[in-house]
Write a protein that holds these residues in place. Structure first.
Motif, PDB file in Angstrom:
ATOM      1  N   GLY A 170      11.746   6.074   5.806  1.00  0.00           N
ATOM      2  CA  GLY A 170      10.650   5.199   6.248  1.00  0.00           C
ATOM      3  C   GLY A 170       9.769   4.711   5.108  1.00  0.00           C
ATOM      4  O   GLY A 170       8.543   4.653   5.239  1.00  0.00           O
ATOM      5  N   PHE A 171      10.414   4.339   3.996  1.00  0.00           N
ATOM      6  CA  PHE A 171       9.684   3.743   2.858  1.00  0.00           C
ATOM      7  C   PHE A 171       8.533   4.630   2.384  1.00  0.00           C
ATOM      8  O   PHE A 171       7.404   4.154   2.188  1.00  0.00           O
ATOM      9  N   ASN A 172       8.781   5.929   2.203  1.00  0.00           N
ATOM     10  CA  ASN A 172       7.774   6.762   1.534  1.00  0.00           C
ATOM     11  C   ASN A 172       7.698   6.290   0.084  1.00  0.00           C
ATOM     12  O   ASN A 172       8.723   6.205  -0.589  1.00  0.00           O
ATOM     13  N   ASN A 173       6.525   5.907  -0.356  1.00  0.00           N
ATOM     14  CA  ASN A 173       6.404   5.389  -1.731  1.00  0.00           C
ATOM     15  C   ASN A 173       4.935   5.338  -2.143  1.00  0.00           C
ATOM     16  O   ASN A 173       4.044   5.304  -1.299  1.00  0.00           O
ATOM     17  N   PRO A 174       4.698   5.344  -3.471  1.00  0.00           N
ATOM     18  CA  PRO A 174       3.308   5.413  -3.948  1.00  0.00           C
ATOM     19  C   PRO A 174       2.594   4.055  -3.969  1.00  0.00           C
ATOM     20  O   PRO A 174       1.459   3.973  -4.443  1.00  0.00           O
TER      21      PRO A 174
ATOM     22  N   ARG B  97       0.855  -1.197   0.000  1.00  0.00           N
ATOM     23  CA  ARG B  97       0.000   0.000   0.000  1.00  0.00           C
ATOM     24  C   ARG B  97       0.890   1.246   0.000  1.00  0.00           C
ATOM     25  O   ARG B  97       1.994   1.209   0.543  1.00  0.00           O
ATOM     26  N   PRO B  98       0.399   2.360  -0.609  1.00  0.00           N
ATOM     27  CA  PRO B  98       1.191   3.595  -0.546  1.00  0.00           C
ATOM     28  C   PRO B  98       1.363   4.036   0.890  1.00  0.00           C
ATOM     29  O   PRO B  98       0.497   3.750   1.724  1.00  0.00           O
ATOM     30  N   GLN B  99       2.466   4.710   1.206  1.00  0.00           N
ATOM     31  CA  GLN B  99       2.611   5.259   2.560  1.00  0.00           C
ATOM     32  C   GLN B  99       3.492   6.509   2.511  1.00  0.00           C
ATOM     33  O   GLN B  99       4.380   6.625   1.662  1.00  0.00           O
ATOM     34  N   PRO B 100       3.221   7.454   3.437  1.00  0.00           N
ATOM     35  CA  PRO B 100       3.918   8.748   3.356  1.00  0.00           C
ATOM     36  C   PRO B 100       5.340   8.725   3.906  1.00  0.00           C
ATOM     37  O   PRO B 100       6.116   9.648   3.647  1.00  0.00           O
ATOM     38  N   GLY B 101       5.692   7.725   4.699  1.00  0.00           N
ATOM     39  CA  GLY B 101       7.012   7.714   5.339  1.00  0.00           C
ATOM     40  C   GLY B 101       6.992   8.510   6.633  1.00  0.00           C
ATOM     41  O   GLY B 101       5.933   8.929   7.100  1.00  0.00           O
ATOM     42  N   ASN B 102       8.172   8.741   7.189  1.00  0.00           N
ATOM     43  CA  ASN B 102       8.288   9.427   8.475  1.00  0.00           C
ATOM     44  C   ASN B 102       8.106  10.939   8.309  1.00  0.00           C
ATOM     45  O   ASN B 102       8.262  11.466   7.215  1.00  0.00           O
TER      46      ASN B 102
END
Ligand SMILES: Cc1cc2nc3c(=O)[nH]c(=O)nc-3n(C[C@H](O)[C@H](O)[C@H](O)COP(=O)(O)O)c2cc1C
Length: 341
Positions: free
Chosen positions: A119-123, A95-100
């Motif tokens: 922190g793995f910000n990714n779409p 799932r997409p996540q914004p990261g830290n």
């Protein structure tokens, strides 16, 4: 030197006054624009390519872009035009996540180093897969997969399986990231029992995907530099047992020994660049001794010159990757590594 390599030292002081993450976003946009205008190759020296046959793939050359620089697979063609033989996109989560929260990326220019806790910000992996479906490049593309920050470790296997299945069709290889220090508990997956369970599940899925698509795509594991001798032996045992296709050594370090006394020393996250160089080379050497013959290693950590790249190859790596070196040396690093590595 290419136009872009000549321009970088002029732009660097201005970029380095900007917040590090903003500078990264800006340069990525400029890379894409320059590529679409055909500017990345202007004045580019013709370096005789030395292709590398590895992992059942033909790499145009031995230099790759390390994971994290192009988390969303937005500029693969541009990286390839810059001279990279392969590009590892991601880390991508189901799932997409914004990261830290920001700020989360810091420069330590005195040490040619970065600290990041992105922190793995990714779409999300599906967005990246859509982009990769349209890719037009000679470069080999690896897809680096991880788990979402709110997926408990007990369910991590599900996230990695989803990543493998989603990426399989568009990736040339898949990298399993269990070594980022910025997702709580992620590195615990390197413990012998956890990694055995995770890799057994991934190898079974890989075999069934290979049947479905009529093509075997290699699965590599990316490991941390902060492992002691016993942990390295345990990992190598599992990799050999389960016939892991390759190892990427290493990710960033949580050690601050090399930057002790620096104002940013206490920032949480992974340290990369020159301070991780030696440790990453030692880890490559250790795995070379322990892994079954013929298991490829991708060497990454602190490569800031062609000489540094050569050290990784001499330690037992077949291919190398850079991230921080590109920030501090710019595109000239690509030529240096390809000529002198
Ligand atoms: C800002 C930043 C973000 C990164 N993100 C990722 C990532 O998402 N996945 C991953 O496997 N490695 C990631 N890395 C680690 C790099 O791929 C590489 O392993 C590490 O930085 C050591 O190489 P270097 O010294 O050339 O930077 C990241 C590194 C940096 C500096």
């Amino acid at each position: 030197m290419s136009l872009i390599a000549n321009l970088y030292p002029l732009m660097k002081p201005w970029l380095f006054r900007m917040d590090a993450e903003r500078a990264h976003e800006w340069t990525t946009r400029m890379m894409r624009l320059s590529h679409s205008l055909g500017l990345l190759t202007v004045g580019q020296e013709k370096i005789p390519q030395k292709p590398v046959e590895c992992l059942g793939l033909r790499f145009p050359n031995m230099l790759g872009l390390a994971a994290g620089m192009d988390k969303s697979a937005s500029a693969v063609e541009a990286w390839s035009a810059l001279g990279f033989g392969f590009v590892e996109v991601g880390t991508l989560t189901p799932r997409p996540q914004p990261g830290n929260p920001k700020p989360r990326l810091f420069r330590l220019p005195e040490h040619d180093a970065l600290i990041n806790r992105m922190g793995f910000n990714n779409p999300g992996i599906h967005v990246a897969v859509k982009r990769l479906e349209k890719r037009r490049t000679q470069a080999v593309v690896g897809v680096n997969i991880g788990k979402n920050f709110d997926t408990p470790n007990e369910d991590a296997v599900k996230d990695y399986l989803l990543g493998l299945k989603a990426a399989y069709r568009v990736a040339d290889y898949i990298a399993v990231n269990i070594s980022s220090p910025n997702t709580k508990g992620l590195r615990d997956l390197q413990a012998e029992d956890s990694i055995r369970a995770l890799l057994a599940a991934l190898k079974t899925e890989q075999a069934s995907l290979a049947k479905e698509y009529g093509q075997m795509k290699p699965v590599l594991v990316k490991i941390a530099p902060d492992l002691d001798g016993q942990q390295i032996e345990a990992l190598a045992r599992v990799f050999n047992e389960l016939a892991v296709d390759g190892v990427i050594a290493t990710n960033t370090t949580i050690s601050r020994e090399a930057v002790a006394g620096h104002a940013l020393e206490k920032e949480a996250g992974g340290l990369s660049g020159a301070p991780v160089k030696e440790r990453s080379t030692q880890v490559i050497q250790a795995f070379r001794m322990l892994l079954k013959e013929g298991t490829p290693i991708i060497g990454v950590g602190g490569i800031l010159s062609g000489v540094d790249a050569k050290e990784k190859l001499n330690a037992g790596a077949q291919l190398v990757q850079v991230y921080s070196g590109l920030v501090f040396r710019g595109p000239a690093l690509v030529t240096d590594v390809l000529k002198n590595g």
